[in-house]
Motif scaffolding. Structure first.
Motif: not given
Length: 71
Positions: A3, A23, A26, A31, A34
């Motif tokens: 990660r 998105r 994630l 995440l 990111t």
């Protein structure tokens, strides 16, 4: 890849709804930090990668999308 190592992702996708779902996945996976760069075809991805580094590319393309066609 951990990660912590996934900081910059290049997403090659012509469907903004699918990009939004990625998105969300994630974010759900922890995440949040990111950075996702969205391009719509392989031509744009090649241009982006010529000037920028990413930790990973991702995308599911149809044949016409990968060539940069919109129809």
């Amino acid at each position: 890849m951990t990660r912590e190592s996934l900081r910059r992702l290049l997403l090659i996708e012509d469907n903004r709804g699918d990009a939004r779902l990625l998105r969300e996945m994630l974010d759900d996976g922890g995440l949040h930090d990111t950075e996702v760069t969205l391009v719509e075809c392989m031509h744009d991805a090649e241009k982006f990668l010529a000037e920028s580094a990413v930790d990973a590319p991702a995308g599911i393309l149809t044949w016409s999308t990968s060539l940069g066609s919109t129809g």
